[in-house]
Design a protein around this motif. Structure first.
Motif, PDB file in Angstrom:
ATOM      1  N   LEU A 183      38.934  38.107  41.804  1.00  0.00           N
ATOM      2  CA  LEU A 183      38.941  39.516  41.417  1.00  0.00           C
ATOM      3  C   LEU A 183      39.371  40.427  42.552  1.00  0.00           C
ATOM      4  O   LEU A 183      39.396  41.649  42.409  1.00  0.00           O
ATOM      5  CB  LEU A 183      37.546  39.938  40.926  1.00  0.00           C
ATOM      6  CG  LEU A 183      37.005  39.203  39.699  1.00  0.00           C
ATOM      7  CD1 LEU A 183      35.606  39.689  39.362  1.00  0.00           C
ATOM      8  CD2 LEU A 183      37.938  39.388  38.502  1.00  0.00           C
ATOM      9  N   GLY A 184      39.696  39.819  43.706  1.00  0.00           N
ATOM     10  CA  GLY A 184      40.115  40.609  44.858  1.00  0.00           C
ATOM     11  C   GLY A 184      38.980  41.354  45.537  1.00  0.00           C
ATOM     12  O   GLY A 184      39.206  42.336  46.251  1.00  0.00           O
ATOM     13  N   ILE A 185      37.718  40.901  45.323  1.00  0.00           N
ATOM     14  CA  ILE A 185      36.556  41.550  45.948  1.00  0.00           C
ATOM     15  C   ILE A 185      36.313  40.908  47.310  1.00  0.00           C
ATOM     16  O   ILE A 185      36.033  39.706  47.384  1.00  0.00           O
ATOM     17  CB  ILE A 185      35.299  41.403  45.065  1.00  0.00           C
ATOM     18  CG1 ILE A 185      35.544  42.053  43.696  1.00  0.00           C
ATOM     19  CG2 ILE A 185      34.084  42.014  45.748  1.00  0.00           C
ATOM     20  CD1 ILE A 185      34.412  41.832  42.713  1.00  0.00           C
ATOM     21  N   PRO A 186      36.429  41.662  48.409  1.00  0.00           N
ATOM     22  CA  PRO A 186      36.266  41.065  49.736  1.00  0.00           C
ATOM     23  C   PRO A 186      34.820  40.701  50.016  1.00  0.00           C
ATOM     24  O   PRO A 186      33.889  41.368  49.530  1.00  0.00           O
ATOM     25  CB  PRO A 186      36.734  42.177  50.679  1.00  0.00           C
ATOM     26  CG  PRO A 186      36.485  43.442  49.919  1.00  0.00           C
ATOM     27  CD  PRO A 186      36.712  43.098  48.468  1.00  0.00           C
ATOM     28  N   PRO A 187      34.583  39.650  50.788  1.00  0.00           N
ATOM     29  CA  PRO A 187      33.202  39.262  51.115  1.00  0.00           C
ATOM     30  C   PRO A 187      32.600  40.183  52.164  1.00  0.00           C
ATOM     31  O   PRO A 187      33.288  40.637  53.080  1.00  0.00           O
ATOM     32  CB  PRO A 187      33.369  37.837  51.657  1.00  0.00           C
ATOM     33  CG  PRO A 187      34.754  37.803  52.211  1.00  0.00           C
ATOM     34  CD  PRO A 187      35.570  38.718  51.347  1.00  0.00           C
TER      35      PRO A 187
END
Length: 558
Positions: free
Chosen positions: A457-461
């Motif tokens: 989803l392109g959510i950075p950690p």
């Protein structure tokens, strides 16, 4: 390109067959409801608990082999940075059914249970059950979105009709027959759908292998001809990710209500286990055609086809590689058969997911929390409204992405990271867990999973675990973070349960603070264990045993 009228006509005929089958099965459901007055909602959710073993095998397999399974396997083999080495679906799904048959059938079948949330409600009460319901229903909605996205993309490629139109029509048909007959309609339509999948998918294989635009897949498996070898490669630095994905697919399936609806609908434990083992074999067989199609697509010079260049991968259409391959590498009548297989797979999964989420809401939330005196007719109405609501939600999500693989993984991720540890504790560590531990484990699991990010989803950690690196502009966790999240959640459940039990038993915390009433829970658990031991001992004592004289007589007669 004009609308493919023969293909469109064949799909319409297939949908009519499914709808007629669903209506016929709904009459059987009505007959069972008349026999079991006062259990009408239960008939809709798990049938009459007398499902034929063959029907049970067909419906379980068809539920697992959905549009996400078929298109997702082809997509991952085709992807240059993935390949067959990363196609964990066939192994994971088959192992999932075997593990379910070995370990989860017997603990679930008992106490007249109807949903996976029943044992949670028995042990933890209503509040915690309503919290655990959220990831379960979200996973089902993601599942619906996954399979509808698969069908919409397929029909837009092969039939040249708008994908949103295909999604709406398919969802409407599935919702209609699920509303009419509940589990019976779902199970008997699954029989038709699975037969259609088996015949159609395997029919496509020889034709696509003979495509003149494609090289020999035995050669391209290890040689770079048109893109990276389709066998793929598993580097040492990616082993953690690979194991994480495999465990996710293997274990998350044991958390779905759709699985338990099937094992509860059979007459005996033995039938339920046979259903699981047989379905595992058929699942693996049905995975072979999409894997072959993905390999052929990776071995194709698309410039020799009417699709042309740039390639499907370069156009960000890898998620639709299976219908694209059928359309441009096979004769027209074969591509039509292929879309029939995908339509069958989608319908067989969407109806199960809709009935699953609707059953959870109607029984464990509406009936057991909001309206404990609700009549059977009222609960049935709630089931039908829920099917409609969740179907529309999944339909909306299906129009928001081009990748089937995204929703396929996200659905299992939700169950594995957050719910699986809870399931283990309820079934196998019941005496060592309580409501405080379950709530703490849920919160910690959810927090850790959010902090790890989601590359799909392109959510950075927020937390960079060992091996975290940037791939195509997105941070990717190479560490098996989902498995770690699940294990940490499990440890937290057990530790907090032990601590809270100690504090209340020793009087270090006043009993009025015990909102989960863990002492009552522990008493119930102890009573159940004692009753089980007494029953087993009674059965042993009353079992007929041959006397010595009888034994000698039998030997003599022999």
């Amino acid at each position: 390109m004009a609308v493919n009228l023969p293909g469109l006509l064949s799909v319409v005929v297939f949908y009519l067959i499914i709808l007629v089958t669903g209506i016929w099965a709904s009459k059987k459901s009505k007959r069972e409801e008349r026999k079991c007055t006062g259990k009408e909602s239960e008939i809709a959710m798990v049938g009459g608990r007398n499902l034929n073993i063959w029907v049970s095998i067909f419906t379980t397999t068809a539920t697992w082999v959905g549009g996400g399974f078929i298109l997702g396997n082809a997509e991952v083999v085709y992807m240059p940075n993935k390949g067959l080495a990363w196609a964990i679906g066939p192994i994971g799904y088959s192992l999932n059914l075997v593990i379910g048959g070995l370990f989860f059938v017997k603990p679930m079948r008992g106490k007249n249970r109807v949903t996976i949330m029943d044992p949670f409600q028995e042990k933890y009460g209503d509040t915690l059950t309503s919290v655990l319901f959220i990831p379960s229903v979200l996973a089902d909605i993601f599942w619906v979105a996954c399979v509808l996205a698969a069908l919409g993309g397929t029909m837009s490629v092969i039939l040249d009709i708008p994908s949103h139109l295909a999604v709406v029509i398919s969802a409407a048909v599935a919702i209609l027959y699920t509303l009419l007959g509940g589990l019976y309609s779902v199970a008997y339509t699954d029989v038709i759908q699975l037969i259609f999948m088996l015949l159609s998918l395997w029919l496509c294989v020889p034709f696509i292998l003979k495509s003149p635009a494609s090289a020999d897949i035995t050669y391209t498996a290890v040689n770079e001809l048109y893109q990276a070898p389709w066998l793929g490669r598993l580097d040492l630095q990616d082993v953690g990710r690979w194991l994480d994905d495999l465990l996710l697919v293997t274990l998350s399936g044991t958390c779905y209500q759709a699985f338990y609806q099937r094992i509860l609908a059979t007459a005996t434990d033995m039938q339920a286990q046979i259903t699981c083992y047989a379905s595992a074999v058929v699942c693996f067989i049905l995975a072979i055609p999409p894997l072959v199609i993905g390999a052929v697509a990776a071995s194709t010079d698309w410039n020799q086809t009417s699709f042309g260049l740039p390639t499907p991968y370069e156009q960000d259409k890898a998620g639709m590689i299976l219908p694209i391959s059928l359309q441009y590498l096979c004769p027209v009548y074969i591509s039509v058969a292929g879309i029939g297989a995908i339509a069958a797979a989608v319908m067989s999964s969407i109806d199960s997911a809709l009935l699953s989420s609707a059953s959870l809401f109607a029984r464990n939330i509406y009936k057991n929390i909001f309206r404990k005196k609700a009549s059977e007719r009222e609960i049935l109405c709630v089931v039908k409204v829920s099917i409609l609501l969740f179907g529309c939600t999944g339909m909306g999500l299906a129009m928001s992405t081009s990748s089937v693989y995204v929703f396929w993984i996200l659905s299992g991720d939700m169950m594995y990271s957050v719910v699986f540890a809870q399931l283990l504790c309820v079934f196998f560590l019941s005496g060592s867990s309580n409501g405080y531990g379950a709530m703490a484990g849920f919160g910690v699991g959810l927090l850790l999973r959010a902090l790890a990010g989601e590359p799909l989803l392109g959510i950075p950690p927020v937390v960079h675990l060992p091996g975290c690196r940037v791939e195509e502009g997105v941070y990717v966790q190479a560490f098996p973070f989902r498995t770690v999240t699940m294990l940490v959640s499990l440890v937290v459940i057990l530790l907090v349960s032990c601590l809270s039990s100690f504090l209340f038993k020793r009087g270090l915390l006043p009993k009025r603070w015990d909102v989960f009433r863990i002492q009552k829970q522990e008493a119930i658990t102890l009573r159940d264990v004692t009753l089980k031991e007494l029953t087993e001992e009674s059965n042993m004592n009353t079992a007929p045993s041959a006397s010595p004289s009888t034994s000698k007589e039998n030997v003599h007669v022999s």
